[in-house]
Motif scaffolding. Sequence first.
Motif, PDB file in Angstrom:
ATOM      1  N   ARG A 183       0.877  -1.172   0.000  1.00 27.26           N
ATOM      2  CA  ARG A 183       0.000   0.000   0.000  1.00 27.26           C
ATOM      3  C   ARG A 183       0.916   1.225   0.000  1.00 27.26           C
ATOM      4  NH1 ARG A 183      -4.982  -0.723   2.627  1.00 27.26           N
ATOM      5  NH2 ARG A 183      -4.632   1.174   3.816  1.00 27.26           N
ATOM      6  N   PHE A 184       0.695   2.133  -0.942  1.00 26.13           N
ATOM      7  CA  PHE A 184       1.592   3.269  -1.148  1.00 26.13           C
ATOM      8  C   PHE A 184       0.742   4.522  -1.311  1.00 26.13           C
ATOM      9  CE2 PHE A 184       4.011   6.230  -3.701  1.00 26.13           C
ATOM     10  CZ  PHE A 184       5.356   6.010  -3.431  1.00 26.13           C
ATOM     11  N   THR A 185       0.886   5.495  -0.400  1.00 24.01           N
ATOM     12  CA  THR A 185       0.129   6.745  -0.482  1.00 24.01           C
ATOM     13  C   THR A 185       0.954   7.801  -1.206  1.00 24.01           C
ATOM     14  OG1 THR A 185      -1.060   6.248   1.565  1.00 24.01           O
ATOM     15  CG2 THR A 185      -1.066   8.531   0.821  1.00 24.01           C
ATOM     16  N   HIS A 213      -4.216   7.728  -3.709  1.00 28.13           N
ATOM     17  CA  HIS A 213      -4.138   9.173  -3.817  1.00 28.13           C
ATOM     18  C   HIS A 213      -4.332   9.752  -2.415  1.00 28.13           C
ATOM     19  CE1 HIS A 213      -4.263   9.519  -8.273  1.00 28.13           C
ATOM     20  NE2 HIS A 213      -4.913   8.364  -8.188  1.00 28.13           N
ATOM     21  N   LEU A 214      -3.680  10.852  -2.132  1.00 30.79           N
ATOM     22  CA  LEU A 214      -3.718  11.437  -0.798  1.00 30.79           C
ATOM     23  C   LEU A 214      -5.132  11.904  -0.441  1.00 30.79           C
ATOM     24  CD1 LEU A 214      -1.878  12.213   1.615  1.00 30.79           C
ATOM     25  CD2 LEU A 214      -1.670  14.482   0.577  1.00 30.79           C
ATOM     26  N   VAL A 215      -5.567  11.550   0.767  1.00 34.76           N
ATOM     27  CA  VAL A 215      -6.862  11.993   1.286  1.00 34.76           C
ATOM     28  C   VAL A 215      -6.609  12.899   2.481  1.00 34.76           C
ATOM     29  CG1 VAL A 215      -9.059  11.271   2.274  1.00 34.76           C
ATOM     30  CG2 VAL A 215      -7.984   9.890   0.500  1.00 34.76           C
ATOM     31  N   TYR A 216      -7.322  14.010   2.532  1.00 33.39           N
ATOM     32  CA  TYR A 216      -7.097  14.999   3.579  1.00 33.39           C
ATOM     33  C   TYR A 216      -7.942  14.645   4.800  1.00 33.39           C
ATOM     34  CZ  TYR A 216      -6.183  17.191  -0.962  1.00 33.39           C
ATOM     35  OH  TYR A 216      -5.779  17.441  -2.248  1.00 33.39           O
ATOM     36  N   ALA A 217      -7.371  13.836   5.697  1.00 28.89           N
ATOM     37  CA  ALA A 217      -8.076  13.405   6.901  1.00 28.89           C
ATOM     38  C   ALA A 217      -7.059  13.071   7.976  1.00 28.89           C
ATOM     39  CB  ALA A 217      -8.950  12.189   6.608  1.00 28.89           C
ATOM     40  N   GLY A 218      -7.471  13.166   9.258  1.00 19.60           N
ATOM     41  CA  GLY A 218      -6.547  12.881  10.348  1.00 19.60           C
ATOM     42  C   GLY A 218      -5.320  13.766  10.250  1.00 19.60           C
TER      43      GLY A 218
END
Length: 399
Positions: A183-185, A213-218
């Motif tokens: 798994r690679f972000t 793809h980058l998710v804007y959370a945490g």
Amino acid sequence: MIGISKLYCGTVEPSDALRYGRESKRLPSHLLQFSKDKKPVVVWNMTRRCNLKCVHCYAQAKDIEFENELSTEEGKALIDDLASFGSPVMLFSGGEPTLRKDLPELAAYARKKGMRAVISTNGTLIDRNMARKLKEVGLSYVGVSLDGMRDTNDKFRGIKGAFNAALRGIHNCQEEGIKVGLRFTINKQNVRDIPAIFDLLEEKQIPRICFYHLVYAGRGSEMISEDLSLEESRQAVDLILERTRDLHEKGFPAEVLTVDNHCDGPYLYMKLLRENPERAAEVFELLSMNQGNSTGIGIGCVSWDGSVHADQFWRHYSFGNVRERPFSEIWNDLNDELMAGLKNRKPLIKVHGDRCAQCKWLDVCNGNFRVRAEAVYGNVWADDPACYLTKEEIGYYKE
């Protein structure tokens, strides 16, 4: 989730999914994204504890004991409900799930109830004994997070030596015959490592990788500035497509997927229209089966404390708690406006969106990732800011 290798390299045909009636309970794991009933794959963040300090952790995990985590018996009750509900997969995540001593017991219980059991892990704690236990309980898959090669990964993980420890964990799983993948972000700091990651897949004979793809959370919400530009995203997807095809042409048919940006699907389709129109028609049929983003529909999340979320990135909003009501009941309760909206989002997007509202691919991507729209615009139904398709590609006509 977009199956790059399935679509671009032709490893899946529409008939493959149709053969099983596109029912979640009958489909093999690699075809689940094409189900028609969209029974939710559930991510259970079973612990908030983690031995690493990843900068983009959506769970904001720490290496301490947290109170109020679901007990073993509460976990089994959750699994009972999910199995009856028809959820095909239980994905044990964290924090770091291997820090819970009852992980093998709970994974075995999920298998006993007819579910597939998989884990998402940093891999650093999987020694031979742990790998043997996971094999014995019938674990279907181990997804190991690597966010670059050695220096890059260790910087992201916040612990020196994390990369080497993860590779040892991968090796131990392979020695026990457990399917393992990466798994690679993707972000600005590690995008240059993608070619080396493909080399690693081939060298270590790792059969699967998911590029997120980058998710804007945490903690990841602080990384908006670290996301790729729209043009950089296109270039990254082009590279992933190219390297995936190279592996298949070499005779190593790795399964490659991209996650959390469904404009990858139309982008791949338009590329195939130029390269292989006959295959493009089949891909469009598969993308239509996929139905785009499945947050609140085919993917759900339960936190360590029992809170139910639309997916693992929606921790700021809970629909309820499994300690009070079964997941199946919460999931089907359309009295919650967000739950109802996610399950039928296109009318809302057409009112509140601009690009998305006019996009000809709306039925294929299903409005993409709503949590990014909320993070950037403060409106769940606004445009996804990470969609990199041009005005011409989406059929946008408003000036």
